[in-house]
Design a protein around this motif. Structure first.
Motif, mmCIF file in Angstrom:
data_model
loop_
_atom_site.group_PDB
_atom_site.id
_atom_site.type_symbol
_atom_site.label_atom_id
_atom_site.label_comp_id
_atom_site.label_asym_id
_atom_site.label_seq_id
_atom_site.Cartn_x
_atom_site.Cartn_y
_atom_site.Cartn_z
ATOM 1 N N LEU A 57 67.642 29.797 90.492
ATOM 2 C CA LEU A 57 67.577 29.420 89.359
ATOM 3 C C LEU A 57 66.761 30.323 88.102
ATOM 4 C CD1 LEU A 57 66.608 26.130 90.456
ATOM 5 C CD2 LEU A 57 68.817 26.777 90.013
ATOM 6 N N ALA A 58 67.455 29.709 87.392
ATOM 7 C CA ALA A 58 66.856 30.260 85.699
ATOM 8 C C ALA A 58 65.400 30.396 85.528
ATOM 9 C CB ALA A 58 67.813 29.942 84.537
ATOM 10 N N CYS A 59 64.580 28.591 85.922
ATOM 11 C CA CYS A 59 63.477 29.146 86.063
ATOM 12 C C CYS A 59 62.743 29.669 86.644
ATOM 13 C CB CYS A 59 63.252 27.260 86.443
ATOM 14 S SG CYS A 59 63.296 27.029 87.800
ATOM 15 N N GLY A 60 63.158 30.709 87.798
ATOM 16 C CA GLY A 60 62.857 31.476 88.550
ATOM 17 C C GLY A 60 62.251 31.198 90.337
ATOM 18 N N MET A 61 62.965 29.718 89.937
ATOM 19 C CA MET A 61 62.434 29.518 91.538
ATOM 20 C C MET A 61 63.777 29.207 92.523
ATOM 21 S SD MET A 61 60.076 26.128 90.242
ATOM 22 C CE MET A 61 59.802 25.688 92.097
ATOM 23 N N THR A 62 64.061 29.142 93.606
ATOM 24 C CA THR A 62 64.517 29.004 94.884
ATOM 25 C C THR A 62 64.925 27.723 95.390
ATOM 26 O OG1 THR A 62 64.224 31.156 95.219
ATOM 27 C CG2 THR A 62 66.097 30.377 96.097
ATOM 28 N N GLY A 63 66.038 27.574 94.987
ATOM 29 C CA GLY A 63 66.386 25.702 95.790
ATOM 30 C C GLY A 63 67.363 24.961 95.366
ATOM 31 N N PRO A 64 67.937 23.772 95.685
ATOM 32 C CA PRO A 64 68.845 23.388 95.009
ATOM 33 C C PRO A 64 68.436 22.851 93.214
ATOM 34 C CG PRO A 64 68.020 21.331 96.703
ATOM 35 C CD PRO A 64 67.494 23.246 96.811
ATOM 36 N N GLY A 65 69.620 22.918 92.699
ATOM 37 C CA GLY A 65 69.331 22.850 91.595
ATOM 38 C C GLY A 65 70.510 23.503 90.321
ATOM 39 N N ARG A 66 70.856 24.317 90.926
ATOM 40 C CA ARG A 66 72.145 25.128 90.263
ATOM 41 C C ARG A 66 73.563 25.077 90.314
ATOM 42 N NH1 ARG A 66 72.901 31.685 92.338
ATOM 43 N NH2 ARG A 66 74.411 30.804 94.387
ATOM 44 N N LEU A 67 74.306 25.112 88.718
ATOM 45 C CA LEU A 67 75.172 24.254 89.357
ATOM 46 C C LEU A 67 76.547 24.260 89.866
ATOM 47 C CD1 LEU A 67 77.036 22.232 86.494
ATOM 48 C CD2 LEU A 67 77.944 24.950 85.358
ATOM 49 N N ALA A 68 77.035 24.212 90.595
ATOM 50 C CA ALA A 68 78.220 23.496 91.721
ATOM 51 C C ALA A 68 78.992 24.744 90.623
ATOM 52 C CB ALA A 68 79.013 23.174 91.187
ATOM 53 N N SER A 69 79.927 25.584 92.161
ATOM 54 C CA SER A 69 80.703 26.392 90.901
ATOM 55 C C SER A 69 81.694 25.552 90.577
ATOM 56 C CB SER A 69 81.697 27.010 91.491
ATOM 57 O OG SER A 69 82.684 26.567 93.055
ATOM 58 N N ASN A 70 82.680 27.046 89.136
ATOM 59 C CA ASN A 70 83.565 25.463 88.604
ATOM 60 C C ASN A 70 84.824 25.861 89.107
ATOM 61 O OD1 ASN A 70 81.644 26.886 86.334
ATOM 62 N ND2 ASN A 70 82.674 28.697 85.222
ATOM 63 N N GLU A 71 85.051 26.421 90.170
ATOM 64 C CA GLU A 71 86.159 26.320 90.687
ATOM 65 C C GLU A 71 85.944 24.321 91.068
ATOM 66 O OE1 GLU A 71 84.701 28.746 90.434
ATOM 67 O OE2 GLU A 71 86.324 29.992 89.438
ATOM 68 N N ALA A 72 84.803 24.450 91.985
ATOM 69 C CA ALA A 72 84.521 23.075 92.518
ATOM 70 C C ALA A 72 84.393 21.835 91.515
ATOM 71 C CB ALA A 72 82.876 22.893 92.890
ATOM 72 N N ILE A 73 84.105 22.009 89.800
ATOM 73 C CA ILE A 73 83.795 21.485 89.478
ATOM 74 C C ILE A 73 85.622 21.038 88.875
ATOM 75 C CG2 ILE A 73 83.008 21.035 87.283
ATOM 76 C CD1 ILE A 73 80.795 23.014 87.708
ATOM 77 N N VAL A 74 86.219 21.730 88.469
ATOM 78 C CA VAL A 74 87.537 21.664 88.067
ATOM 79 C C VAL A 74 88.334 20.896 89.003
ATOM 80 C CG1 VAL A 74 89.206 23.285 87.408
ATOM 81 C CG2 VAL A 74 87.610 23.279 86.137
ATOM 82 N N SER A 75 88.323 21.349 90.478
ATOM 83 C CA SER A 75 89.100 20.559 90.877
ATOM 84 C C SER A 75 88.643 19.338 91.079
ATOM 85 C CB SER A 75 88.622 21.301 92.417
ATOM 86 O OG SER A 75 88.549 20.777 93.488
ATOM 87 N N ALA A 76 86.842 18.761 91.473
ATOM 88 C CA ALA A 76 86.485 17.322 91.196
ATOM 89 C C ALA A 76 87.557 16.578 89.683
ATOM 90 C CB ALA A 76 85.117 17.329 90.969
ATOM 91 N N ALA A 77 87.108 17.545 89.077
ATOM 92 C CA ALA A 77 87.881 16.513 87.461
ATOM 93 C C ALA A 77 89.222 16.261 87.651
ATOM 94 C CB ALA A 77 87.524 17.371 86.173
ATOM 95 N N LEU A 78 89.668 17.230 88.632
ATOM 96 C CA LEU A 78 91.577 17.107 88.629
ATOM 97 C C LEU A 78 91.854 15.952 89.711
ATOM 98 C CD1 LEU A 78 93.052 21.053 89.226
ATOM 99 C CD2 LEU A 78 93.322 19.544 87.029
ATOM 100 N N GLU A 79 91.063 16.197 89.952
ATOM 101 C CA GLU A 79 90.762 14.989 91.561
ATOM 102 C C GLU A 79 90.580 13.388 90.940
ATOM 103 O OE1 GLU A 79 89.115 16.053 95.161
ATOM 104 O OE2 GLU A 79 88.644 14.551 95.473
ATOM 105 N N ALA A 80 90.084 13.261 89.748
ATOM 106 C CA ALA A 80 89.176 12.650 89.739
ATOM 107 C C ALA A 80 90.881 11.526 88.205
ATOM 108 C CB ALA A 80 88.614 12.688 88.275
ATOM 109 N N LEU A 81 91.393 12.899 87.876
ATOM 110 C CA LEU A 81 92.855 12.361 87.302
ATOM 111 C C LEU A 81 93.633 12.067 87.700
ATOM 112 C CD1 LEU A 81 92.731 15.828 84.585
ATOM 113 C CD2 LEU A 81 92.852 13.503 84.132
ATOM 114 N N GLY A 82 93.610 11.896 89.327
ATOM 115 C CA GLY A 82 94.679 11.130 89.815
ATOM 116 C C GLY A 82 95.478 12.252 90.491
ATOM 117 N N ALA A 83 95.524 14.724 90.781
ATOM 118 C CA ALA A 83 95.949 15.309 90.761
ATOM 119 C C ALA A 83 95.624 15.338 92.450
ATOM 120 C CB ALA A 83 95.082 15.865 90.260
ATOM 121 N N THR A 84 96.343 15.269 93.141
ATOM 122 C CA THR A 84 96.561 15.405 94.210
ATOM 123 C C THR A 84 96.889 17.128 94.140
ATOM 124 O OG1 THR A 84 98.836 14.723 94.357
ATOM 125 C CG2 THR A 84 97.177 13.250 95.251
#
Ligand code: CTP
Length: 405
Positions: free
Chosen positions: A156-183
């Motif tokens: 992470l930008a703060c110098g630590m390692t572990g969960p907290g990093r933004l998910a991939s843009n593709e995963a985020i966009v596909s979740a948004a499309l799914e929310a839009l009802g796009a199968t």
């Protein structure tokens, strides 16, 4: 389709620029809403330029001395106009506001005011993410139906390692499309779509054309992309912006459209012909501008019937045609379906002035080769596009079931 993209203050804020692009490529309009902290990381201008929309930066108008009356109620207008709210990156602070119903900035107010589905993609320091307070907020939000695109682990930008990093843009966009009802029921398919009118030149400056705006074909291209397909859009001259993720081939004449379609047909698994191809072209195109000299007769000859040609050479492609009719709509359309050996024909009555040509709306009947007829009463071309794509998917499923049995 419109998404409000909430951008919060964090190092990952710059990644939201790419998310804007990816959503637009899928034919989604993006309204960016930035928190005050986000503006410390990225300038609103970046998002304004990318999204082509005004960026919302505050509840009371950015930097205004007096509350701006327009923007004071704007959160309600935005809340009602969006089909989904996506927050990426979502900070611990914004998540806490959402979970506890605080509404002290535009984004948190929008969250309370909208009934559209909400997707959050958190990004923060490892310990902030792991903190019981943050986890309790996330659990509360999930319980209320908010979709969470879990952060990834890594440096992470703060110098630590572990969960907290933004998910991939593709995963985020596909979740948004799914929310839009796009199968993603067209994933793996390549859809060849023709759209708009053709121009048949008479001389270097004059042509014969028609009123087609291309809106139906472009809506189909956007719809197919949103449902996971690759799209090849062969388009006549129109005043529309093609969806970014489509492969666009610009043509003018029926002959050019024919060549572009035939050259790309092999790559396609589905061919949809919404183009209003001119039926006739000038027998001879004058090399110089024709001068006015009394009455004149223009000799015309028929253009190639592209659909019929596709039907004669196609391998396994699903073939969809459109039939714009002014009388005996269904009978004429069914005749065309048989004659041109199509799988599906979409019949529309273009005698009704408010719909069809150059309108945002349409009313159609989708006829299938096996005798089916699906009526789609007047609605947006966007909605019509999805009903046509539904029919294509259903037909593909029927075909697959026949092969299996
Ligand atoms: N079409 C085509 N090539 C042409 C004309 C039409 O591929 N030269 C396609 C259109 O894209 C549409 C379908 O055929 O999908 C029906 O178009 P339409 O103009 O209604 O059909 P025509 O066969 O030209 O019949 P009509 O006699 O009614 O003009």
């Amino acid at each position: 389709m419109k998404v409000a993209l909430g951008v919060c203050g964090g190092i990952a804020a710059y990644k939201a620029a790419e998310i804007v692009r990816l959503l637009q490529d899928r034919g989604v309009r993006v309204q960016v809403v930035m928190t005050r902290a986000a503006q410390e990381f990225v300038r609103p201008l970046t998002f304004a330029a990318l999204s082509g929309e005004k960026v919302i930066t505050g509840l009371f108008g950015a930097g205004a001395e007096e509350p701006n009356i327009d923007s004071a109620v704007e959160h309600i207008a935005v809340a009602q106009s969006i089909d989904a709210l996506l927050v990426a990156p979502a900070t611990a602070d914004t998540l806490a506001k959402f979970a506890n119903g605080l509404a002290d900035d535009f984004l948190s107010t929008l969250f309370l005011a909208t009934t559209a589905p909400v997707v959050v993609a958190p990004a923060m320091n490892v310990n902030m993410w792991a903190h019981e307070a943050t986890q309790a907020n996330i659990a509360k939000l999930k319980q209320r139906g908010v979709r969470v695109v879990e952060p990834g682990a890594g440096y992470l930008a703060c110098g630590m390692t572990g969960p907290g990093r933004l998910a991939s843009n593709e995963a985020i966009v596909s979740a948004a499309l799914e929310a839009l009802g796009a199968t993603q029921d067209l994933a793996g398919e390549t859809v060849l779509i023709t759209a708009g009118p053709t121009r048949e030149f008479v001389d270097p400056v004059r042509y014969i054309s028609n009123r087609s705006s291309g809106k139906m074909g472009y809506a189909l291209a956007e719809g197919a992309l949103r449902r996971g397909a690759q799209v090849i859009l062969v388009t006549g001259p129109v005043a529309l912006k093609a969806p970014g993720a489509a492969e666009v081939i610009q043509v003018e004449t029926a002959d050019q459209m024919r060549d572009a379609v035939m050259a790309n047909l092999k790559r396609a698994t589905i061919a949809i012909k919404t183009a209003a191809v001119a039926d006739y072209k000038a027998k001879q195109v004058a090399g110089e501008k024709i001068k006015r000299a009394g009455p004149m007769t223009l000799a015309l000859e028929a253009t190639a019937d592209i659909l019929a040609e596709i039907a004669s050479v196609r391998e396994n492609q699903v073939l969809v045609g459109f039939a714009a009719e002014t009388q005996d709509v269904l009978a004429n359309a069914r005749g065309k379906l048989e004659r041109k050996q199509l799988d599906i024909i979409v019949a529309n009555d273009v005698s009704k002035p408010a719909i069809g040509f150059d309108s945002d709306r349409n009313a159609v009947t989708i006829l299938t080769r096996d005798g089916g007829a699906i009526e789609v009463p007047e609605t947006t071309k966007w909605e019509v596009a999805h009903r046509v794509l539904d029919a294509v998917v259903a037909l593909k499923q029927r075909k697959a079931a026949t092969i299996r049995s």
